[in-house]
Design a protein around this motif. Sequence first.
Motif, PDB file in Angstrom:
ATOM      1  N   THR A  68       0.855  -1.183   0.000  1.00 39.40           N
ATOM      2  CA  THR A  68       0.000   0.000   0.000  1.00 39.40           C
ATOM      3  C   THR A  68       0.887   1.226   0.000  1.00 39.40           C
ATOM      4  O   THR A  68       2.049   1.173   0.419  1.00 39.40           O
ATOM      5  CB  THR A  68      -0.916   0.034   1.235  1.00 39.40           C
ATOM      6  N   GLN A  69       0.311   2.335  -0.432  1.00 38.94           N
ATOM      7  CA  GLN A  69       1.092   3.570  -0.500  1.00 38.94           C
ATOM      8  C   GLN A  69       1.099   4.245   0.867  1.00 38.94           C
ATOM      9  O   GLN A  69       0.188   4.977   1.227  1.00 38.94           O
ATOM     10  CB  GLN A  69       0.516   4.507  -1.558  1.00 38.94           C
ATOM     11  N   VAL A  70       2.158   3.981   1.616  1.00 33.82           N
ATOM     12  CA  VAL A  70       2.310   4.582   2.947  1.00 33.82           C
ATOM     13  C   VAL A  70       2.973   5.943   2.839  1.00 33.82           C
ATOM     14  O   VAL A  70       2.591   6.891   3.538  1.00 33.82           O
ATOM     15  CB  VAL A  70       3.147   3.649   3.853  1.00 33.82           C
ATOM     16  N   VAL A  71       3.981   6.043   1.975  1.00 37.73           N
ATOM     17  CA  VAL A  71       4.731   7.282   1.766  1.00 37.73           C
ATOM     18  C   VAL A  71       4.830   7.536   0.271  1.00 37.73           C
ATOM     19  O   VAL A  71       5.128   6.613  -0.505  1.00 37.73           O
ATOM     20  CB  VAL A  71       6.141   7.189   2.388  1.00 37.73           C
ATOM     21  N   THR A  72       4.605   8.758  -0.146  1.00 40.33           N
ATOM     22  CA  THR A  72       4.704   9.093  -1.568  1.00 40.33           C
ATOM     23  C   THR A  72       6.154   9.419  -1.930  1.00 40.33           C
ATOM     24  O   THR A  72       6.977   9.751  -1.068  1.00 40.33           O
ATOM     25  CB  THR A  72       3.822  10.295  -1.919  1.00 40.33           C
TER      26      THR A  72
END
Length: 372
Positions: A68-72
Amino acid sequence: MKIAHKITNLLDCPEFISAHRVLPHHFTRKRHLTFKNLVLFLLNQPNSALQTELDQFFRVLTDAALETQVVTAQAFSKARKKLKPSALQALNEVLQAQIDLCRQRQTWQGMRLLAIDGSTVHLPLEDALARHFGAHSGFPVARLSVLLDIADNQALHNLIVTPDIDERGCAAMHLEHAPDNSLILFDRGYPAHWLFAECQRRQQHFLMRMPVNFNPEVTQFLHSDKAEQTIHLTCRSWSTRQACEQAGVDPQTVIPLRLIRVILSTGEVEVLATSLLDADRFPLALFSDLYHRRWGIESDYRRLKQTLQLDNFSGRTVTAVLQDFHAQQLLKNLAMLMQALQQPLIEQQCRRRKLRWKANFAGAPSRKGCLG
């Protein structure tokens, strides 16, 4: 591994964080990209799409089933601006100190065997990088230089500088970080009166391959039938004296050098110069293969450039280039240490095989990283 724990513990140390952040308020708020996570991600060898690397890193870090996208990627680029590249250099210094404490070093004739050599690396096509590091044929490029322990392939000190600093200038910087009781191997691009004098001043022993036209004494020795000869080098030309003065070296310094003839398998003759003048302690027979052990530093650059893909930078700024370079050096050192620690077990398991088996370096820097 206790050494890895020592390093990872530093990443939580308030004093260490304070010393290697750009501003006092950086890394004080609770974020996913903490000081520790940021350093570990840089050591994770990001070399594909940055967002993909971030998603995979945090999936491993949180032990999640799915990515999942935790940090961009934008958040990472912003966070790395707060981290000084010196953090990664300091971690390598700690690593080397821990290896010393564990008595993992090997020696040659009771001396540490080191090598210094330089290289170059192409940088991302950014004007800011060309202005900072310089350019060659219109492409941004930086000079690399490494002080390497030949026995265990540990980079003790490394530099990424502008190309206007030549290899000899880099070598002088490395001398400050060379351990006592060492012998440093140099290629034929390094001999210079001022560098000989600087090594002598620092009481650092050396072995250098000499250009055949370096001076009349070397040329005369090359055409003689002598196996070795001791000469006393002095400044004879205006340019040599000027180079000494620019380097802060007394041009009147007299350098005793032991010239050694080495005949290659091709019949070609090489001339080596060394500060090891004691022929009883260091007989001529020792030098036949010694210089060629310098090839270890060439192999080390191949690990960095081919296996670790040094030129595949994760950012396009000066800070990003410096961070990536020092992170790759630290990652390589950790991987080489792991390989050395695994080798006795491999040899035990493969003792009945005809050939000697070794750990594969390419698999050492794993997805979780050497500190994971």
